[in-house]
Design a protein around this motif. Structure first.
Motif: not given
Length: 114
Positions: A1-5
Protein backbone atom coordinates in the motif's frame (compact mmCIF):
# COMPACT_ATOMS: atom_id res chain seq x y z
CA UNK A 1 0.00 0.00 0.00
CA UNK A 2 1.28 3.42 -0.93
CA UNK A 3 1.20 5.78 2.06
CA UNK A 4 0.65 9.52 1.89
CA UNK A 5 -1.01 12.32 3.84
CA UNK A 6 -4.44 11.61 2.34
CA UNK A 7 -4.70 8.02 3.61
CA UNK A 8 -3.05 8.16 7.04
CA UNK A 9 -4.10 9.29 10.51
CA UNK A 10 -3.86 13.06 10.86
CA UNK A 11 -4.14 15.18 13.98
CA UNK A 12 -3.56 18.75 15.06
CA UNK A 13 -1.35 19.76 17.99
CA UNK A 14 -0.11 22.98 19.54
CA UNK A 15 -1.01 26.18 17.70
CA UNK A 16 -2.34 24.81 14.36
CA UNK A 17 0.54 22.36 13.87
CA UNK A 18 -0.31 19.20 11.93
CA UNK A 19 0.97 15.64 12.07
CA UNK A 20 0.44 12.64 9.79
CA UNK A 21 1.33 9.13 11.02
CA UNK A 22 2.96 7.59 7.96
CA UNK A 23 4.07 4.39 9.72
CA UNK A 24 3.56 2.91 13.17
CA UNK A 25 4.77 -0.35 14.71
CA UNK A 26 6.33 -1.50 17.97
CA UNK A 27 9.75 -0.84 16.42
CA UNK A 28 9.23 2.67 15.01
CA UNK A 29 6.86 5.56 14.35
CA UNK A 30 7.35 7.84 11.35
CA UNK A 31 5.45 11.11 11.11
CA UNK A 32 5.44 14.07 8.78
CA UNK A 33 4.72 17.30 10.60
CA UNK A 34 4.08 20.91 9.62
CA UNK A 35 4.54 23.87 11.93
CA UNK A 36 3.25 27.31 10.89
CA UNK A 37 5.53 30.33 11.38
CA UNK A 38 6.27 31.37 14.97
CA UNK A 39 5.04 28.17 16.66
CA UNK A 40 6.69 25.84 19.15
CA UNK A 41 6.06 22.70 21.15
CA UNK A 42 6.47 22.17 24.88
CA UNK A 43 9.80 21.09 26.34
CA UNK A 44 9.64 17.34 26.99
CA UNK A 45 11.58 14.09 27.09
CA UNK A 46 11.13 10.40 26.37
CA UNK A 47 12.22 7.71 28.85
CA UNK A 48 12.41 4.84 26.35
CA UNK A 49 12.44 6.43 22.90
CA UNK A 50 15.10 7.92 20.64
CA UNK A 51 14.05 10.31 17.90
CA UNK A 52 15.46 11.58 14.64
CA UNK A 53 14.14 14.79 13.07
CA UNK A 54 14.82 15.44 9.37
CA UNK A 55 13.95 18.87 7.95
CA UNK A 56 12.21 18.75 4.57
CA UNK A 57 11.36 22.43 4.24
CA UNK A 58 12.25 25.49 6.29
CA UNK A 59 14.48 25.84 9.33
CA UNK A 60 13.91 24.37 12.80
CA UNK A 61 15.16 25.75 16.08
CA UNK A 62 15.83 23.07 18.67
CA UNK A 63 16.56 23.28 22.35
CA UNK A 64 18.26 20.06 23.44
CA UNK A 65 19.70 19.70 26.95
CA UNK A 66 19.29 23.47 27.37
CA UNK A 67 21.36 24.31 24.26
CA UNK A 68 19.82 26.11 21.29
CA UNK A 69 20.66 25.18 17.70
CA UNK A 70 19.28 25.53 14.20
CA UNK A 71 18.70 22.63 11.80
CA UNK A 72 18.20 23.59 8.16
CA UNK A 73 16.50 21.96 5.18
CA UNK A 74 18.07 18.59 4.25
CA UNK A 75 19.66 18.24 7.71
CA UNK A 76 18.71 16.12 10.70
CA UNK A 77 19.22 15.84 14.44
CA UNK A 78 19.17 12.84 16.77
CA UNK A 79 17.54 13.11 20.20
CA UNK A 80 18.78 10.54 22.70
CA UNK A 81 16.66 8.77 25.30
CA UNK A 82 16.06 11.08 28.27
CA UNK A 83 17.23 14.30 26.56
CA UNK A 84 14.95 17.26 27.29
CA UNK A 85 14.10 18.86 23.94
CA UNK A 86 11.68 20.95 21.94
CA UNK A 87 11.33 22.17 18.37
CA UNK A 88 10.14 25.59 17.27
CA UNK A 89 9.62 27.45 14.02
CA UNK A 90 11.03 30.92 14.59
CA UNK A 91 10.88 31.79 10.88
CA UNK A 92 8.22 33.51 8.77
CA UNK A 93 7.51 30.44 6.58
CA UNK A 94 6.26 26.93 7.30
CA UNK A 95 8.46 24.21 8.73
CA UNK A 96 7.94 20.69 7.36
CA UNK A 97 9.84 17.71 8.74
CA UNK A 98 9.88 13.99 9.41
CA UNK A 99 10.18 12.69 12.96
CA UNK A 100 11.16 9.07 13.43
CA UNK A 101 10.73 7.57 16.89
CA UNK A 102 12.24 4.24 17.82
CA UNK A 103 11.08 2.02 19.30
CA UNK A 104 7.43 2.85 18.61
CA UNK A 105 6.37 3.90 22.12
CA UNK A 106 3.13 5.83 21.66
CA UNK A 107 2.80 7.11 25.25
CA UNK A 108 6.47 7.77 26.09
CA UNK A 109 6.37 11.56 26.44
CA UNK A 110 6.86 13.51 29.66
CA UNK A 111 6.13 17.25 29.40
CA UNK A 112 8.47 19.48 31.41
CA UNK A 113 7.92 22.91 32.92
CA UNK A 114 9.23 25.69 30.73
Amino acid sequence: MIVNKTNTKQYQWGNNCNSWELFQSKKAIIKEEIMPPLTEEQLHLHKKTEQFFYILEGEATFIVDGKKGVVSQNEGIKIKIGQPHKISNDASRILRFLVISFPGNVNDRINLDQ
